[in-house]
Design a protein around this motif. Structure first.
Motif, PDB file in Angstrom:
ATOM      1  N   GLN A  41       0.826  -1.213   0.000  1.00  0.00           N
ATOM      2  CA  GLN A  41       0.000   0.000   0.000  1.00  0.00           C
ATOM      3  C   GLN A  41       0.855   1.256   0.000  1.00  0.00           C
ATOM      4  O   GLN A  41       1.875   1.312   0.701  1.00  0.00           O
ATOM      5  CB  GLN A  41      -0.876   0.043   1.272  1.00  0.00           C
ATOM      6  CG  GLN A  41      -2.016  -0.934   1.297  1.00  0.00           C
ATOM      7  CD  GLN A  41      -3.144  -0.580   0.340  1.00  0.00           C
ATOM      8  OE1 GLN A  41      -3.333   0.581  -0.002  1.00  0.00           O
ATOM      9  NE2 GLN A  41      -3.874  -1.579  -0.122  1.00  0.00           N
ATOM     10  N   GLN A  42       0.397   2.263  -0.715  1.00  0.00           N
ATOM     11  CA  GLN A  42       1.063   3.565  -0.634  1.00  0.00           C
ATOM     12  C   GLN A  42       0.963   4.105   0.786  1.00  0.00           C
ATOM     13  O   GLN A  42      -0.048   3.903   1.469  1.00  0.00           O
ATOM     14  CB  GLN A  42       0.404   4.550  -1.606  1.00  0.00           C
ATOM     15  CG  GLN A  42       1.133   5.884  -1.664  1.00  0.00           C
ATOM     16  CD  GLN A  42       0.800   6.700  -2.889  1.00  0.00           C
ATOM     17  OE1 GLN A  42      -0.239   6.501  -3.521  1.00  0.00           O
ATOM     18  NE2 GLN A  42       1.673   7.622  -3.239  1.00  0.00           N
ATOM     19  N   GLN A  43       2.024   4.747   1.236  1.00  0.00           N
ATOM     20  CA  GLN A  43       2.039   5.374   2.553  1.00  0.00           C
ATOM     21  C   GLN A  43       1.890   6.866   2.296  1.00  0.00           C
ATOM     22  O   GLN A  43       2.722   7.462   1.599  1.00  0.00           O
ATOM     23  CB  GLN A  43       3.355   5.077   3.267  1.00  0.00           C
ATOM     24  CG  GLN A  43       3.739   3.603   3.250  1.00  0.00           C
ATOM     25  CD  GLN A  43       2.996   2.773   4.275  1.00  0.00           C
ATOM     26  OE1 GLN A  43       2.854   3.175   5.420  1.00  0.00           O
ATOM     27  NE2 GLN A  43       2.494   1.604   3.855  1.00  0.00           N
ATOM     28  N   GLY A  44       0.860   7.463   2.856  1.00  0.00           N
ATOM     29  CA  GLY A  44       0.405   8.789   2.486  1.00  0.00           C
ATOM     30  C   GLY A  44       1.416   9.832   2.107  1.00  0.00           C
ATOM     31  O   GLY A  44       1.347  10.418   1.029  1.00  0.00           O
ATOM     32  N   GLU A  45       2.402  10.053   2.956  1.00  0.00           N
ATOM     33  CA  GLU A  45       3.244  11.222   2.751  1.00  0.00           C
ATOM     34  C   GLU A  45       4.459  10.995   1.847  1.00  0.00           C
ATOM     35  O   GLU A  45       5.238  11.922   1.603  1.00  0.00           O
ATOM     36  CB  GLU A  45       3.723  11.731   4.118  1.00  0.00           C
ATOM     37  CG  GLU A  45       4.508  10.672   4.873  1.00  0.00           C
ATOM     38  CD  GLU A  45       4.817  11.069   6.321  1.00  0.00           C
ATOM     39  OE1 GLU A  45       5.309  12.186   6.534  1.00  0.00           O
ATOM     40  OE2 GLU A  45       4.568  10.243   7.222  1.00  0.00           O
ATOM     41  N   ASN A  62      -3.053   3.141  -5.691  1.00  0.00           N
ATOM     42  CA  ASN A  62      -2.304   3.363  -4.457  1.00  0.00           C
ATOM     43  C   ASN A  62      -1.673   2.097  -3.900  1.00  0.00           C
ATOM     44  O   ASN A  62      -1.435   1.981  -2.708  1.00  0.00           O
ATOM     45  CB  ASN A  62      -3.192   4.040  -3.405  1.00  0.00           C
ATOM     46  CG  ASN A  62      -4.349   3.154  -2.996  1.00  0.00           C
ATOM     47  OD1 ASN A  62      -4.552   2.081  -3.589  1.00  0.00           O
ATOM     48  ND2 ASN A  62      -5.099   3.574  -1.999  1.00  0.00           N
TER      49      ASN A  62
END
Lengths: 233, 233
Positions: free
Chosen positions: B154-158, B203
């Motif tokens: 999963q993409q990590q937000g920042e 994402n």
């Protein structure tokens, strides 16, 4: 001939005396190389690189123009490519410029993916044969690379500690005549023995390994903690 | 239960919100662990560790006394030993405290021998079985570990970028549904594919490997260069 290459790593971990040191090296005829943004960073210290390598895609057009106006040998890399800019730089330095020693600056700090590119590239057969002539230097570390064989490792003046890293599968690693000795260590995966020290009165130790590539990381503590811990208080 | 461990790495590369975040975690019952000097650094943020591990040989007697007075579970390690303090900490967290996830802070920056201890330890069979539950986090990187098998990452937000590192001999590594794909890559030694990105509108990406341990390094640029290069100018 010695060569100094500046990569794009953050300035806050560069050696404190970088500008003075590179000015001095330029005067005695050492080769200065800028890798990608490192080319601009050299120019901003008043140092025109002899060679600039990169895709330069993080530079603004006027920044690239400045480099193109001043640098005699510019090599444009392909951003989607098999070799990294740093690997291309090493090959250019040793094959085209016949340098004897290469010190790489700006290779540490900041993004860890970038740092690992610069650490692991020495294992790549395309540049591995030059590894023992290469060092990575920042404000508190100097990393050298030792391929399998017998080595007598000299203390580096300002660094009280050293760690020995097996960067890959390694057989029969020995650390002799150091504070902490190691005998006949083999490993299938990377390992590091950190925080070793030279023996009192002995400014060198023996390192040998039957297979694998070792890195010796000379290091020192710096004064970040002095606000909370000062031995002189 | 989640756990957060603070090691002794330099404060200037800690996550910017570390104190706020750890205070919040403490309130919801997460376990706070101090490793060696990290125990003191937690106390100085007003956070009493639940567990402190180390030889504490870099602490002054009054600093150690403060930890001994406040911390319920203190484990003294042997400075000449087979396992590092970080390895002992991981085993204590998962075996004795049954934590589900462990975030390690203060593991990066400063002395590179120390950083490589913290990176390479995940390959050690004594802690390797916990690797997928562990992350290393600093101000611009988050490193996770994925053992051989199939993974949906999963993409990590920042973090806009990610790199995939083969930390050891690896067979049949695939990176699928990312900006730069990789198919059937095998290597006998560590390699890294840096500066990859998620596909627009997607994402997550698929990562799988038949053997070996991969690290995914999520990263972001920070504003160190804004004095010389600001995209908004």
């Amino acid at each position: 001939m010695r060569a100094y290459a500046l990569l794009g790593g953050p300035e806050n971990v560069w050696p404190a005396d970088i500008q003075k040191r590179l000015n001095k090296e330029k005067k005695v005829g050492s080769l200065l190389i800028g890798v990608d943004r490192g080319s601009l960073l050299l120019e901003e210290m008043g140092l025109v690189p002899d060679l600039a390598i990169g895709d330069f895609d993080s530079l603004k057009p006027e920044e690239l123009s400045k480099i193109e106006a001043n640098v005699h040998d510019i090599r444009y890399s392909n951003p989607i490519k098999d070799w990294t800019d740093s690997e291309l730089m090493i090959r250019a330095a040793f094959i085209d410029y016949h340098v004897d020693q290469l010190t790489i600056l700006g290779a540490t700090g900041g993004r860890i993916d970038h740092f690992l590119v610069n650490l692991f590239m020495l294992l790549n057969p395309a540049v591995r044969c030059y590894a023992e002539k290469i060092s990575l230097v920042d404000c508190q570390n100097k990393i050298i690379f030792l391929d399998h064989g017998q080595h007598l490792v000299q203390q580096q003046g300002e660094y009280p500690y050293f760690g020995v890293a097996c960067l890959e599968k390694t057989e029969n690693l020995n650390i002799l005549d150091a504070r902490y000795e190691l005998h006949g260590f083999s490993t299938a995966y990377p390992r590091i023995f950190a925080s070793n020290e030279f023996k009192k009165g002995n400014n060198r130790f023996h390192l040998n390994l039957s297979s694998g590539m070792a890195a010796v990381i000379f290091s020192k503590d710096i004064n970040r903690f002095h606000n909370i811990y000062d031995e002189n208080v």
